[in-house]
Design a protein around this motif. Structure first.
Motif, PDB file in Angstrom:
ATOM      1  N   THR A  22      45.589  56.021  43.467  1.00  0.00           N
ATOM      2  CA  THR A  22      44.942  55.810  42.182  1.00  0.00           C
ATOM      3  C   THR A  22      45.742  54.825  41.346  1.00  0.00           C
ATOM      4  N   HIS A  23      47.059  54.947  41.352  1.00  0.00           N
ATOM      5  CA  HIS A  23      47.896  53.998  40.628  1.00  0.00           C
ATOM      6  C   HIS A  23      47.697  52.584  41.163  1.00  0.00           C
ATOM      7  N   VAL A  24      47.613  52.448  42.463  1.00  0.00           N
ATOM      8  CA  VAL A  24      47.420  51.125  43.062  1.00  0.00           C
ATOM      9  C   VAL A  24      46.043  50.583  42.688  1.00  0.00           C
ATOM     10  N   ARG A  25      45.022  51.429  42.746  1.00  0.00           N
ATOM     11  CA  ARG A  25      43.679  50.976  42.355  1.00  0.00           C
ATOM     12  C   ARG A  25      43.659  50.541  40.888  1.00  0.00           C
ATOM     13  N   LYS A  26      44.321  51.305  40.026  1.00  0.00           N
ATOM     14  CA  LYS A  26      44.395  50.937  38.611  1.00  0.00           C
ATOM     15  C   LYS A  26      45.138  49.613  38.442  1.00  0.00           C
ATOM     16  N   ALA A  27      46.210  49.442  39.203  1.00  0.00           N
ATOM     17  CA  ALA A  27      46.988  48.200  39.131  1.00  0.00           C
ATOM     18  C   ALA A  27      46.135  47.012  39.565  1.00  0.00           C
ATOM     19  N   ILE A  28      45.396  47.163  40.648  1.00  0.00           N
ATOM     20  CA  ILE A  28      44.542  46.080  41.145  1.00  0.00           C
ATOM     21  C   ILE A  28      43.469  45.737  40.122  1.00  0.00           C
ATOM     22  N   ALA A  29      42.856  46.747  39.529  1.00  0.00           N
ATOM     23  CA  ALA A  29      41.830  46.513  38.515  1.00  0.00           C
ATOM     24  C   ALA A  29      42.421  45.758  37.324  1.00  0.00           C
ATOM     25  N   TYR A  30      43.613  46.149  36.912  1.00  0.00           N
ATOM     26  CA  TYR A  30      44.274  45.479  35.787  1.00  0.00           C
ATOM     27  C   TYR A  30      44.581  44.029  36.142  1.00  0.00           C
ATOM     28  N   PRO A  52      58.653  50.084  37.506  1.00  0.00           N
ATOM     29  CA  PRO A  52      58.342  48.890  38.301  1.00  0.00           C
ATOM     30  C   PRO A  52      58.781  48.990  39.766  1.00  0.00           C
ATOM     31  N   ASN A  53      59.964  49.533  40.019  1.00  0.00           N
ATOM     32  CA  ASN A  53      60.423  49.663  41.412  1.00  0.00           C
ATOM     33  C   ASN A  53      59.509  50.588  42.208  1.00  0.00           C
ATOM     34  N   HIS A  54      59.080  51.665  41.571  1.00  0.00           N
ATOM     35  CA  HIS A  54      58.199  52.613  42.258  1.00  0.00           C
ATOM     36  C   HIS A  54      56.837  51.979  42.532  1.00  0.00           C
ATOM     37  N   LEU A  55      56.287  51.281  41.532  1.00  0.00           N
ATOM     38  CA  LEU A  55      55.011  50.607  41.749  1.00  0.00           C
ATOM     39  C   LEU A  55      55.131  49.601  42.882  1.00  0.00           C
ATOM     40  N   SER A  56      56.223  48.872  42.926  1.00  0.00           N
ATOM     41  CA  SER A  56      56.438  47.889  43.972  1.00  0.00           C
ATOM     42  C   SER A  56      56.427  48.544  45.359  1.00  0.00           C
ATOM     43  N   GLU A  57      57.123  49.662  45.488  1.00  0.00           N
ATOM     44  CA  GLU A  57      57.171  50.385  46.762  1.00  0.00           C
ATOM     45  C   GLU A  57      55.804  50.924  47.158  1.00  0.00           C
ATOM     46  N   VAL A  58      55.131  51.559  46.214  1.00  0.00           N
ATOM     47  CA  VAL A  58      53.814  52.138  46.483  1.00  0.00           C
ATOM     48  C   VAL A  58      52.827  51.039  46.829  1.00  0.00           C
ATOM     49  N   PHE A  59      52.890  49.933  46.117  1.00  0.00           N
ATOM     50  CA  PHE A  59      51.999  48.809  46.353  1.00  0.00           C
ATOM     51  C   PHE A  59      52.170  48.273  47.767  1.00  0.00           C
ATOM     52  N   LYS A  60      53.413  48.066  48.154  1.00  0.00           N
ATOM     53  CA  LYS A  60      53.703  47.550  49.499  1.00  0.00           C
ATOM     54  C   LYS A  60      53.171  48.501  50.570  1.00  0.00           C
ATOM     55  N   LYS A  61      53.360  49.799  50.348  1.00  0.00           N
ATOM     56  CA  LYS A  61      52.918  50.798  51.316  1.00  0.00           C
ATOM     57  C   LYS A  61      51.392  50.854  51.401  1.00  0.00           C
ATOM     58  N   ILE A  63      49.024  48.559  50.180  1.00  0.00           N
ATOM     59  CA  ILE A  63      48.318  47.290  50.370  1.00  0.00           C
ATOM     60  C   ILE A  63      48.824  46.519  51.576  1.00  0.00           C
ATOM     61  N   GLY A  64      50.095  46.712  51.916  1.00  0.00           N
ATOM     62  CA  GLY A  64      50.656  46.016  53.074  1.00  0.00           C
ATOM     63  C   GLY A  64      51.243  44.660  52.748  1.00  0.00           C
ATOM     64  N   MET A  65      51.369  44.355  51.470  1.00  0.00           N
ATOM     65  CA  MET A  65      52.033  43.121  51.063  1.00  0.00           C
ATOM     66  C   MET A  65      52.744  43.387  49.745  1.00  0.00           C
ATOM     67  N   THR A  66      53.646  42.494  49.407  1.00  0.00           N
ATOM     68  CA  THR A  66      54.390  42.704  48.168  1.00  0.00           C
ATOM     69  C   THR A  66      53.469  42.504  46.969  1.00  0.00           C
ATOM     70  N   PHE A  67      53.888  43.056  45.862  1.00  0.00           N
ATOM     71  CA  PHE A  67      53.143  42.914  44.613  1.00  0.00           C
ATOM     72  C   PHE A  67      52.960  41.434  44.273  1.00  0.00           C
TER      73      PHE A  67
END
Length: 131
Positions: A22-30, A52-61, A63-67
């Motif tokens: 959900t955090h990743v989906r919210k980030a993508i929408a933003y 930010p570090n946590h979002l970066s890790e979750v995003f990579k996991k 989405i499969g690419m860096t933020f």
């Protein structure tokens, strides 16, 4: 008792995993909504209430690419859409997707597409036809 605790723990971890998505989906929408503005890691993390570090890790996991790569790809994708349909100057397109430096925008654009923005626009305007 152990089985009950185990099932509660499993449910908790499943919900936690859903929360990350959900955090990743919210980030993508933003990111999509604010491509021409501040879509840096700090700003997006603040928006989704994560470090930010946590979002970066979750995003990579998730989405499969860096933020950063994701944001760049989205900006270039949007620039490609604009270049395909608009006669706007390259500098205007760059600014509209958040790049103030046109030269840097052109370098990033070529890195992702293999063409400069002008070459891309020309190819979009005159697609080659197969015999």
């Amino acid at each position: 008792m152990f089985q009950h605790l185990y099932s509660v723990m499993k449910l908790y971890h499943n919900r936690l995993a859903e929360g990350k998505a959900t955090h990743v989906r919210k980030a993508i929408a933003y990111i999509e909504e604010h491509l021409g503005g501040d879509v840096g890691l700090q700003q997006v993390a603040r928006h989704v209430h994560l470090h930010p570090n946590h979002l970066s890790e979750v995003f990579k996991k998730e989405i499969g690419m860096t933020f950063g790569d994701f944001v760049s790809r989205q900006k270039i994708r949007r620039a490609m859409e604009i270049l395909s349909v608009s006669p706007a100057k390259i500098s205007e397109v760059a600014t509209s997707v958040g790049y103030e430096d046109v030269k840097y925008f052109s370098q990033i654009f070529k890195k992702f597409t293999g063409k400069t923005p002008s070459e891309f626009r020309e190819d979009a305007a005159h697609p080659t036809r197969e015999p």
